[in-house]
Scaffold this motif. Sequence first.
Motif, PDB file in Angstrom:
ATOM      1  N   ASN A 212      12.105  -4.253  12.118  1.00  0.00           N
ATOM      2  CA  ASN A 212      11.701  -5.050  10.944  1.00  0.00           C
ATOM      3  C   ASN A 212      12.790  -6.038  10.519  1.00  0.00           C
ATOM      4  OD1 ASN A 212      10.359  -6.118   8.759  1.00  0.00           O
ATOM      5  ND2 ASN A 212       9.833  -4.132   7.849  1.00  0.00           N
ATOM      6  N   TYR A 213      13.214  -6.852  11.448  1.00  0.00           N
ATOM      7  CA  TYR A 213      14.180  -7.905  11.134  1.00  0.00           C
ATOM      8  C   TYR A 213      13.663  -8.884  10.076  1.00  0.00           C
ATOM      9  CZ  TYR A 213      18.090  -7.220  14.393  1.00  0.00           C
ATOM     10  OH  TYR A 213      19.218  -6.762  15.027  1.00  0.00           O
ATOM     11  N   PRO A 214      12.357  -9.235  10.068  1.00  0.00           N
ATOM     12  CA  PRO A 214      11.909 -10.182   9.039  1.00  0.00           C
ATOM     13  C   PRO A 214      12.227  -9.725   7.616  1.00  0.00           C
ATOM     14  CG  PRO A 214      10.264 -10.026  10.762  1.00  0.00           C
ATOM     15  CD  PRO A 214      11.291  -8.969  11.063  1.00  0.00           C
ATOM     16  N   MET A 215      12.108  -8.437   7.335  1.00  0.00           N
ATOM     17  CA  MET A 215      12.432  -7.944   5.992  1.00  0.00           C
ATOM     18  C   MET A 215      13.911  -8.158   5.683  1.00  0.00           C
ATOM     19  SD  MET A 215      11.553  -4.275   4.178  1.00  0.00           S
ATOM     20  CE  MET A 215      12.798  -3.249   4.983  1.00  0.00           C
ATOM     21  N   LEU A 216      14.773  -7.868   6.656  1.00  0.00           N
ATOM     22  CA  LEU A 216      16.205  -8.062   6.457  1.00  0.00           C
ATOM     23  C   LEU A 216      16.531  -9.546   6.291  1.00  0.00           C
ATOM     24  CD1 LEU A 216      19.086  -6.966   6.396  1.00  0.00           C
ATOM     25  CD2 LEU A 216      19.103  -7.086   8.908  1.00  0.00           C
ATOM     26  N   MET A 217      15.884 -10.403   7.053  1.00  0.00           N
ATOM     27  CA  MET A 217      16.165 -11.841   6.985  1.00  0.00           C
ATOM     28  C   MET A 217      15.707 -12.428   5.653  1.00  0.00           C
ATOM     29  SD  MET A 217      15.114 -12.654  10.954  1.00  0.00           S
ATOM     30  CE  MET A 217      15.383 -14.426  10.915  1.00  0.00           C
ATOM     31  N   ARG A 218      14.614 -11.930   5.114  1.00  0.00           N
ATOM     32  CA  ARG A 218      14.146 -12.441   3.811  1.00  0.00           C
ATOM     33  C   ARG A 218      15.061 -11.965   2.683  1.00  0.00           C
ATOM     34  NH1 ARG A 218       9.007 -11.467   6.543  1.00  0.00           N
ATOM     35  NH2 ARG A 218       8.085 -13.517   6.971  1.00  0.00           N
ATOM     36  N   ALA A 219      15.594 -10.746   2.822  1.00  0.00           N
ATOM     37  CA  ALA A 219      16.580 -10.279   1.843  1.00  0.00           C
ATOM     38  C   ALA A 219      17.833 -11.143   1.933  1.00  0.00           C
ATOM     39  CB  ALA A 219      16.912  -8.813   2.090  1.00  0.00           C
ATOM     40  N   ALA A 220      18.232 -11.491   3.142  1.00  0.00           N
ATOM     41  CA  ALA A 220      19.394 -12.358   3.328  1.00  0.00           C
ATOM     42  C   ALA A 220      19.174 -13.710   2.654  1.00  0.00           C
ATOM     43  CB  ALA A 220      19.668 -12.536   4.821  1.00  0.00           C
ATOM     44  N   ASN A 245      14.217 -16.231  16.053  1.00  0.00           N
ATOM     45  CA  ASN A 245      14.942 -17.500  15.925  1.00  0.00           C
ATOM     46  C   ASN A 245      14.098 -18.534  15.185  1.00  0.00           C
ATOM     47  OD1 ASN A 245      17.457 -16.926  17.091  1.00  0.00           O
ATOM     48  ND2 ASN A 245      16.683 -17.235  19.166  1.00  0.00           N
ATOM     49  N   GLN A 246      12.780 -18.492  15.436  1.00  0.00           N
ATOM     50  CA  GLN A 246      11.887 -19.410  14.730  1.00  0.00           C
ATOM     51  C   GLN A 246      11.861 -19.097  13.237  1.00  0.00           C
ATOM     52  OE1 GLN A 246       7.869 -19.402  16.204  1.00  0.00           O
ATOM     53  NE2 GLN A 246       7.212 -21.090  14.915  1.00  0.00           N
ATOM     54  N   LEU A 247      11.781 -17.814  12.877  1.00  0.00           N
ATOM     55  CA  LEU A 247      11.801 -17.423  11.467  1.00  0.00           C
ATOM     56  C   LEU A 247      13.148 -17.809  10.836  1.00  0.00           C
ATOM     57  CD1 LEU A 247      10.566 -15.994   9.022  1.00  0.00           C
ATOM     58  CD2 LEU A 247      11.449 -13.827   9.944  1.00  0.00           C
ATOM     59  N   HIS A 248      14.213 -17.631  11.586  1.00  0.00           N
ATOM     60  CA  HIS A 248      15.549 -18.013  11.120  1.00  0.00           C
ATOM     61  C   HIS A 248      15.564 -19.491  10.734  1.00  0.00           C
ATOM     62  CE1 HIS A 248      19.791 -19.238  11.583  1.00  0.00           C
ATOM     63  NE2 HIS A 248      20.116 -17.966  11.350  1.00  0.00           N
ATOM     64  N   SER A 249      14.941 -20.314  11.558  1.00  0.00           N
ATOM     65  CA  SER A 249      14.885 -21.750  11.286  1.00  0.00           C
ATOM     66  C   SER A 249      14.033 -22.040  10.057  1.00  0.00           C
ATOM     67  CB  SER A 249      14.346 -22.484  12.517  1.00  0.00           C
ATOM     68  OG  SER A 249      14.244 -23.866  12.272  1.00  0.00           O
ATOM     69  N   VAL A 250      12.890 -21.387   9.962  1.00  0.00           N
ATOM     70  CA  VAL A 250      11.990 -21.601   8.826  1.00  0.00           C
ATOM     71  C   VAL A 250      12.678 -21.227   7.509  1.00  0.00           C
ATOM     72  CG1 VAL A 250       9.865 -20.773   7.727  1.00  0.00           C
ATOM     73  CG2 VAL A 250       9.870 -21.326  10.174  1.00  0.00           C
ATOM     74  N   LEU A 251      13.431 -20.142   7.517  1.00  0.00           N
ATOM     75  CA  LEU A 251      14.112 -19.679   6.300  1.00  0.00           C
ATOM     76  C   LEU A 251      15.370 -20.493   6.001  1.00  0.00           C
ATOM     77  CD1 LEU A 251      13.819 -15.788   6.714  1.00  0.00           C
ATOM     78  CD2 LEU A 251      12.490 -17.267   5.179  1.00  0.00           C
ATOM     79  N   GLY A 252      15.827 -21.265   6.966  1.00  0.00           N
ATOM     80  CA  GLY A 252      17.013 -22.082   6.755  1.00  0.00           C
ATOM     81  C   GLY A 252      18.274 -21.267   6.570  1.00  0.00           C
ATOM     82  N   LEU A 253      18.435 -20.231   7.379  1.00  0.00           N
ATOM     83  CA  LEU A 253      19.571 -19.320   7.202  1.00  0.00           C
ATOM     84  C   LEU A 253      20.870 -19.864   7.784  1.00  0.00           C
ATOM     85  CD1 LEU A 253      17.773 -15.923   7.970  1.00  0.00           C
ATOM     86  CD2 LEU A 253      18.435 -16.837   5.741  1.00  0.00           C
ATOM     87  N   GLY A 254      20.774 -20.794   8.724  1.00  0.00           N
ATOM     88  CA  GLY A 254      21.970 -21.387   9.302  1.00  0.00           C
ATOM     89  C   GLY A 254      22.929 -20.349   9.843  1.00  0.00           C
ATOM     90  N   ASP A 255      24.240 -20.620   9.666  1.00  0.00           N
ATOM     91  CA  ASP A 255      25.229 -19.684  10.199  1.00  0.00           C
ATOM     92  C   ASP A 255      25.523 -18.542   9.242  1.00  0.00           C
ATOM     93  OD1 ASP A 255      26.732 -20.901   8.242  1.00  0.00           O
ATOM     94  OD2 ASP A 255      28.359 -21.529   9.574  1.00  0.00           O
ATOM     95  N   ARG A 256      24.734 -18.432   8.177  1.00  0.00           N
ATOM     96  CA  ARG A 256      24.905 -17.309   7.249  1.00  0.00           C
ATOM     97  C   ARG A 256      24.189 -16.049   7.755  1.00  0.00           C
ATOM     98  NH1 ARG A 256      25.984 -19.420   2.125  1.00  0.00           N
ATOM     99  NH2 ARG A 256      26.338 -17.268   1.425  1.00  0.00           N
ATOM    100  N   PHE A 257      23.340 -16.213   8.762  1.00  0.00           N
ATOM    101  CA  PHE A 257      22.704 -15.081   9.440  1.00  0.00           C
ATOM    102  C   PHE A 257      22.834 -15.363  10.927  1.00  0.00           C
ATOM    103  CE2 PHE A 257      19.940 -12.034  11.170  1.00  0.00           C
ATOM    104  CZ  PHE A 257      19.525 -11.134  10.193  1.00  0.00           C
ATOM    105  N   ARG A 258      23.683 -14.611  11.602  1.00  0.00           N
ATOM    106  CA  ARG A 258      24.008 -14.911  12.994  1.00  0.00           C
ATOM    107  C   ARG A 258      23.477 -13.820  13.928  1.00  0.00           C
ATOM    108  NH1 ARG A 258      30.481 -15.956  12.147  1.00  0.00           N
ATOM    109  NH2 ARG A 258      30.312 -17.074  10.143  1.00  0.00           N
TER     110      ARG A 258
END
Length: 374
Positions: A212-220, A245-258
């Motif tokens: 469940n990485y999406p949950m962690l990425m949204r918390a980030a 990686n696509q979700l990472h781009s959509v959320l705009g996490l940049g280098d704050r989530f590697r």
Amino acid sequence: MSSCSEPKKCRVLWLANGLGVGGMERLLVTHARLGDRDAFEYHAAYLVDRPHSVVRELEELGVPVYRLGTGRRSDLRWVRDLVHIVRSREIDVVHAHSPLPASVARVALALTARNVRFVYTEHNRWDRFEPLTRWANRLTYRLNDKVFAVSDDCRSTVPKRLRPRVETLIHGIDVEAVAANRAFRDEMRAELGIDDDTVAIGTVANLRKQKNYPMLMRAAKRLIDDGQRVVFLAVGQGPLEDELNQLHSVLGLGDRFRFLGFREDVHRVMSAFDVFCLSSDHEGLPVALMEAKALGLPVVATAVGGIPDAVEDGVDGLLVGKGDGSQLLEALESQFVELCARKRLASAALLGAGRFGAGSAVQCVESVYRGDAS
């Protein structure tokens, strides 16, 4: 069934579906490192090739490794190869770590090598198996001479009539070897470009749906938007890489989530963490969680599988509900606000890590290999 006795070494074959980097595979490497090599000769066999496998590590530890069949589990020529290895290497014990190959191997060896003892370890819940796997496992289960489960939660999902045959055993880690990597914290943070004022929240988990990485990425995303000085580090590989990686781009996490991918120096990377986090929907007992505690990391994790047996909520970590993104965010936020509490959790994690030492578990398993226990 036969038992192993002196002066001949007991020859053991570990059987797995694959030997890619994961918790089960790390347990095999640890057993190879800590096992009694004067009394036991270890071999390993697998069916499916996977990237960044532990094959080389096992071979460097003196464990011969065999790829069975053609590399496709559905091609049953691997069974022929298994029987050949058991006979030609005079194997005394086969210890299977994957349910469907175990189901086939039990029958094949019962017909062709009746003196071989068969040991099996449950690494996951039965409700996570495919229907065919559950059916095959249930049908052949009584051919096991011994069954271990990595957590009480895994054991609880075994059908009731079979459950008395199952013993929970926390297989553990080489605590001292993992803990030694704490010395590399400053070096690794410098390498990753993390300053002293930034909180590094890390996870070690394959890029699979169950994590469940999406949950962690949204918390980030929420923490970053709230202005917290935080960086998320994820060590792992897997089939969802492109999707995440696509979700990472959509959320705009940049280098704050590697996403750091596969790392051979995973324990050094973990030494740079301030908090260890798992957002899984289901687990057995994660090896990475035990390693995090050996490194003195406070844990924030979902209360699934064997995790509540390893983490005491409010003492050495914080537990949240499965799939509850709000709880996860709240628990992570507390690691910024309550710095003293974070240090207390970290101290308790380090203090309690000793119970995950693999030495006693290795001795227990080897006593079963010898036929001393059943």
